[in-house]
Design an enzyme around this catalytic site. Structure first.
Site, PDB file in Angstrom:
ATOM      1  N   HIS A 162      25.709  39.818  45.389  1.00  0.00           N
ATOM      2  CA  HIS A 162      25.780  38.391  45.715  1.00  0.00           C
ATOM      3  C   HIS A 162      24.391  37.756  45.776  1.00  0.00           C
ATOM      4  CE1 HIS A 162      27.331  34.655  47.007  1.00  0.00           C
ATOM      5  NE2 HIS A 162      28.282  35.072  47.811  1.00  0.00           N
ATOM      6  N   ASP A 382      38.517  33.785  29.800  1.00  0.00           N
ATOM      7  CA  ASP A 382      39.237  34.347  28.658  1.00  0.00           C
ATOM      8  C   ASP A 382      38.322  35.345  27.950  1.00  0.00           C
ATOM      9  OD1 ASP A 382      40.623  34.952  26.362  1.00  0.00           O
ATOM     10  OD2 ASP A 382      40.864  32.874  25.697  1.00  0.00           O
TER      11      ASP A 382
END
Length: 449
Positions: A162, A382
């Site tokens: 992170h 995608d």
């Protein structure tokens, strides 16, 4: 499809390998910003995707696209080092990211039709054990596992440090991987480092209060402690539920109150009551704010910036005031906190506060932390197999998310001790019934943490 809480399987994993950039990349140290390297971000955030079958070996395709993307996002192939004083930098070594191929004798249908954190058997679909705090130096910054399923679909489990990226940043990276997997010569969005835009000033001089870094009074009185037995439960708020809550607001607030504000105020009150804080105890609602699109010392973040651009808004009151007051009072507290975080220069001020306070962790005692993912493109990545059936966090902890659900609803996963969970569910039912006699849908099953 059936509920998935009892699902059990073991993934057959291959040996981890390092995927390096597919071409030459720059070497040297790149500084992380003072927003990036705060101690609260020293962990690996898991994001998991489920895709239907579509032809081709997903592991082979993703490995190749990942190597190509790392040419452009070469710091992700490096290693974090810690300098004196706790400052973190990325050593751009080009060593690569961890990649694991796996197979599991399970089908997509067996996961159920309402995927939401915690994902069943997430530990079999991710390389690392889930943890809120871990060592991030001198190790890969990204771990990937592609698990092929019996039905021909696959699961794409990812864990990234992170300190390097926020949700918008990692989404940008995965979108680039997807474009390259589908034959693009280069990502459509050029990655930009520009971490200096979110560094503290010299000397640091915060222009705003930052209660997120102020210790809570009497932290020992918190009702949630490490090692507590916790259960997970998902609460689904449909359009009728939102309308029922909105009907409880005065006319001056109702039309302009967002779903995030409304559900946050409602669940904050229910959760606080469920945990049984004393009336005089201070309680906090903390939420994530994306700083993209706003000024930072007069300079907006450029398109393609993939570092941490998030800050935290905090609303504070006493448990007694929150639970005995109307829903509108909680909405007003969160609205005022959000307005403060939207001010120009707020992120710069937060960077100053981080450095001034020694990069300490943000305060979690008696704090309800929520991230709104309902409008995030995280759900749309995608990789060449179309949009995922699910894309989002693999697990939830005492912090939670607002996530899109079917039919225009919002799913709110909750993690609480068993008795508090029962009280929370009762408070949700009662609170919705105050508007119209309809309860939120809930998962019937509880899964122990």
């Amino acid at each position: 499809m059936a509920a998935s809480s009892s699902l059990a399987f073991t993934a057959r994993r291959g040996d981890p390998e390092l995927v390096a950039p597919a071409g030459p990349t720059p070497r040297g140290l790149r500084r992380l910003s003072d927003i990036d390297d705060q101690r609260s971000f020293r962990f690996y955030r898991s994001i998991i995707y489920f895709y239907r079958s579509g032809g081709g070996d997903p592991a082979r395709v993703i490995r190749g696209a990942l190597a190509a993307a790392l040419v452009h996002y070469y710091p992700i192939a490096g290693r974090i080092r810690e300098l004196p004083g706790g400052k973190l930098v990325v050593d751009c070594t080009g060593e690569g990211v961890s990649f694991v191929e796996a197979d599991a004798d399970v089908s997509l249908e067996e996961f159920g039709d309402s995927l939401c954190p915690p994902i069943p058997c997430a530990g079999e679909l991710l390389t690392l054990p889930e943890s809120n705090s871990t060592v991030v130096t001198d190790r890969p910054l990204l771990y990937v596992q592609v698990t092929r399923l019996r039905c021909g679909g696959f699961v794409f489990g990812t864990q990234i440090c992170h300190n390097l990226v926020d949700a918008a940043g990692i989404t940008q990276f995965w979108q680039a991987v997807g474009e390259l997997a589908q034959g693009a010569a280069a990502p459509s969005v050029r990655p930009v480092w520009a971490r200096e835009l979110l560094d503290a000033r010299h000397p640091p001089r915060p222009a705003y209060d930052h209660p997120e870094y102020e210790p809570a009074s009497d932290e020992a009185s918190d009702k949630l402690r490490p090692g507590d037995e916790l259960v997970h439960r998902r609460f689904l708020f449909g359009p009728d539920d939102v309308a029922a809550l909105r009907a409880q607001l005065p006319a001056r607030l109702g039309p302009r109150c967002s779903r995030f504000l409304l559900l946050s105020a409602f669940t904050w009150r229910c959760r606080t009551a469920a945990l049984g804080y004393a009336p005089g105890d201070e309680v906090r609602f903390m939420f994530v704010v994306n700083g993209r699109g706003r000024g930072h010392g007069g300079r907006p973040l450029p398109e393609g910036f993939y570092g941490n651009a998030l800050t935290f808004g905090v609303a504070r009151t006493t448990a007694g005031e929150l639970c005995s007051g109307p829903l509108s009072r909680a909405v007003e507290l969160i609205t005022a906190a959000r307005a403060r975080t939207m001010a120009d220069g707020y992120a710069q001020s937060a960077a100053d506060a981080v450095v001034l306070r020694g990069r300490r962790r943000f305060t979690t005692a008696r704090t309800y932390l929520v991230t709104d993912l309902t409008k995030s493109p995280l759900h749309e990545v995608d990789l060449g197999w179309g949009r995922p059936l699910f894309g989002g966090p693999a697990t939830t902890t005492l912090a939670t998310f607002h996530m899109p659900a079917r039919g225009g609803g919002i799913a709110v996963p909750m993690c609480l001790p068993p008795r508090a969970m029962e009280r929370f569910a009762g408070a949700v039912r009662a609170g919705l019934a105050a508007g119209v006699p309809r309860a939120a849908e809930e998962d019937a099953a509880l899964s122990k943490m």
